[in-house]
Design a protein around this motif. Structure first.
Motif, mmCIF file in Angstrom:
data_model
loop_
_atom_site.group_PDB
_atom_site.id
_atom_site.type_symbol
_atom_site.label_atom_id
_atom_site.label_comp_id
_atom_site.label_asym_id
_atom_site.label_seq_id
_atom_site.Cartn_x
_atom_site.Cartn_y
_atom_site.Cartn_z
ATOM 1 N N ALA A 3 -70.666 26.110 60.991
ATOM 2 C CA ALA A 3 -71.208 27.279 61.689
ATOM 3 C C ALA A 3 -71.217 27.129 63.199
ATOM 4 C CB ALA A 3 -72.628 27.556 61.199
ATOM 5 N N SER A 4 -71.247 25.898 63.705
ATOM 6 C CA SER A 4 -71.471 25.780 65.136
ATOM 7 C C SER A 4 -70.414 25.012 65.913
ATOM 8 C CB SER A 4 -72.833 25.116 65.380
ATOM 9 O OG SER A 4 -72.890 23.856 64.791
ATOM 10 N N PHE A 5 -69.385 24.477 65.278
ATOM 11 C CA PHE A 5 -68.424 23.693 66.046
ATOM 12 C C PHE A 5 -67.586 24.559 66.984
ATOM 13 C CE2 PHE A 5 -65.477 24.897 62.714
ATOM 14 C CZ PHE A 5 -64.264 24.970 63.359
ATOM 15 N N ASP A 6 -67.427 25.834 66.670
ATOM 16 C CA ASP A 6 -66.596 26.684 67.528
ATOM 17 C C ASP A 6 -67.384 27.813 68.179
ATOM 18 O OD1 ASP A 6 -67.003 28.256 65.300
ATOM 19 O OD2 ASP A 6 -64.977 29.065 65.295
ATOM 20 N N ILE A 7 -68.660 27.638 68.319
ATOM 21 C CA ILE A 7 -69.509 28.722 68.807
ATOM 22 C C ILE A 7 -69.180 29.112 70.262
ATOM 23 C CG2 ILE A 7 -71.436 27.261 69.520
ATOM 24 C CD1 ILE A 7 -73.242 29.460 68.281
ATOM 25 N N VAL A 8 -68.802 28.156 71.073
ATOM 26 C CA VAL A 8 -68.420 28.454 72.455
ATOM 27 C C VAL A 8 -66.913 28.285 72.643
ATOM 28 C CG1 VAL A 8 -68.752 27.800 74.876
ATOM 29 C CG2 VAL A 8 -70.687 27.790 73.321
ATOM 30 N N SER A 9 -66.328 27.311 71.958
ATOM 31 C CA SER A 9 -64.904 27.037 72.160
ATOM 32 C C SER A 9 -64.019 28.207 71.719
ATOM 33 C CB SER A 9 -64.487 25.762 71.437
ATOM 34 O OG SER A 9 -64.650 25.887 70.053
ATOM 35 N N SER A 10 -64.435 28.972 70.728
ATOM 36 C CA SER A 10 -63.624 30.122 70.316
ATOM 37 C C SER A 10 -63.637 31.204 71.392
ATOM 38 C CB SER A 10 -64.128 30.687 68.993
ATOM 39 O OG SER A 10 -65.432 31.196 69.137
ATOM 40 N N GLU A 11 -64.770 31.367 72.052
ATOM 41 C CA GLU A 11 -64.821 32.351 73.135
ATOM 42 C C GLU A 11 -64.095 31.842 74.378
ATOM 43 O OE1 GLU A 11 -68.652 33.996 73.836
ATOM 44 O OE2 GLU A 11 -69.019 34.288 71.706
ATOM 45 N N THR A 12 -64.062 30.546 74.572
ATOM 46 C CA THR A 12 -63.297 29.969 75.677
ATOM 47 C C THR A 12 -61.807 30.145 75.416
ATOM 48 O OG1 THR A 12 -65.030 28.334 76.015
ATOM 49 C CG2 THR A 12 -62.909 27.867 77.006
ATOM 50 N N GLU A 13 -61.414 29.940 74.178
ATOM 51 C CA GLU A 13 -59.998 30.045 73.802
ATOM 52 C C GLU A 13 -59.488 31.477 73.966
ATOM 53 O OE1 GLU A 13 -57.174 28.480 70.130
ATOM 54 O OE2 GLU A 13 -59.336 28.565 69.881
ATOM 55 N N THR A 14 -60.291 32.459 73.579
ATOM 56 C CA THR A 14 -59.858 33.849 73.702
ATOM 57 C C THR A 14 -60.066 34.412 75.101
ATOM 58 O OG1 THR A 14 -62.019 34.678 72.990
ATOM 59 C CG2 THR A 14 -60.345 34.325 71.276
ATOM 60 N N GLY A 15 -60.882 33.748 75.905
ATOM 61 C CA GLY A 15 -61.133 34.212 77.267
ATOM 62 C C GLY A 15 -62.295 35.177 77.394
ATOM 63 N N SER A 16 -62.965 35.475 76.298
ATOM 64 C CA SER A 16 -64.082 36.422 76.350
ATOM 65 C C SER A 16 -65.320 35.840 77.021
ATOM 66 C CB SER A 16 -64.432 36.913 74.946
ATOM 67 O OG SER A 16 -64.869 35.845 74.150
ATOM 68 N N VAL A 17 -65.364 34.525 77.171
ATOM 69 C CA VAL A 17 -66.529 33.901 77.805
ATOM 70 C C VAL A 17 -66.633 34.309 79.278
ATOM 71 C CG1 VAL A 17 -65.453 31.710 78.485
ATOM 72 C CG2 VAL A 17 -67.855 31.766 77.884
ATOM 73 N N ARG A 18 -65.520 34.587 79.917
ATOM 74 C CA ARG A 18 -65.542 35.032 81.326
ATOM 75 C C ARG A 18 -66.277 36.352 81.480
ATOM 76 N NH1 ARG A 18 -59.360 34.223 81.870
ATOM 77 N NH2 ARG A 18 -59.276 31.982 81.711
#
Length: 177
Positions: A3-18
């Motif tokens: 549940a939590s290994f990609d909680i931030v990295s998936s948004e970093t990968e897609t660029g939505s974290v910006r």
């Protein structure tokens, strides 16, 4: 971990974290992610505790309300330890594959530390040690001397969460998106 290994990295990968970080402060973003996962898993843990209470009542057993509450608190903190660990790993990695690999390796290191035995001090830095100590108390609620050990274990898990969340907040503030 799932549940939590990609909680931030998936948004970093897609660029939505910006886009998210342009609207929200970085610490609010991380604390929101952590608290959401903790709320979800605490709700599930509450359901399990309630089912256990109903099962005890239907079996004609007496209520062990203090054991159920201790189980709920310790399992919530135990889950919080792992959520905070994998949140930090997710912040440090750039994509899902790296995050998953780092999570598996870190989990393997923690398992190695706990398997070192009683003479090793490495076991004190793993959440497994505190979870095992709390599971021993589920057999029978502690009396007088055991309360200090239970409090020590719960407090240690709380500190564990705070340390990894602090490292997550430092990592997200230093990270360039």
């Amino acid at each position: 971990m799932i549940a939590s290994f990609d909680i931030v990295s998936s948004e970093t990968e897609t660029g939505s974290v910006r886009y998210i970080l342009s609207k929200v402060h970085r610490s609010s973003f991380i604390l929101g992610k952590f608290l959401f996962l903790l709320l979800v898993f605490t709700s599930i843990s509450s359901g399990i505790a309630l089912i256990s209470l109903i099962y005890q009542y239907s079996g004609g057993n007496t209520f062990h309300f203090e054991s159920i509450i201790l189980f709920w608190i310790s399992s919530s903190l135990y889950l919080g330890c792992f959520i905070s660990i994998f949140l930090l790993i997710s912040i440090l990695s750039t994509n899902n594959k790296i995050s998953f690999t780092m999570s598996v390796v870190f989990l393997g290191i923690l398992i190695f530390f706990i398997l070192q035995g009683n003479e090793s001090y490495l076991k004190y830095i793993t959440p497994f040690f505190y979870g095992i100590k709390n599971m021993e108390f589920m057999k029978g609620f502690p009396v007088e001397a055991g309360y200090l050990t239970v409090f020590e274990s719960l407090f240690s898990m709380f500190l564990y969460i705070l340390v990894f969340l602090s490292m997550s907040l430092i990592a997200i503030k230093r990270r360039d998106f």
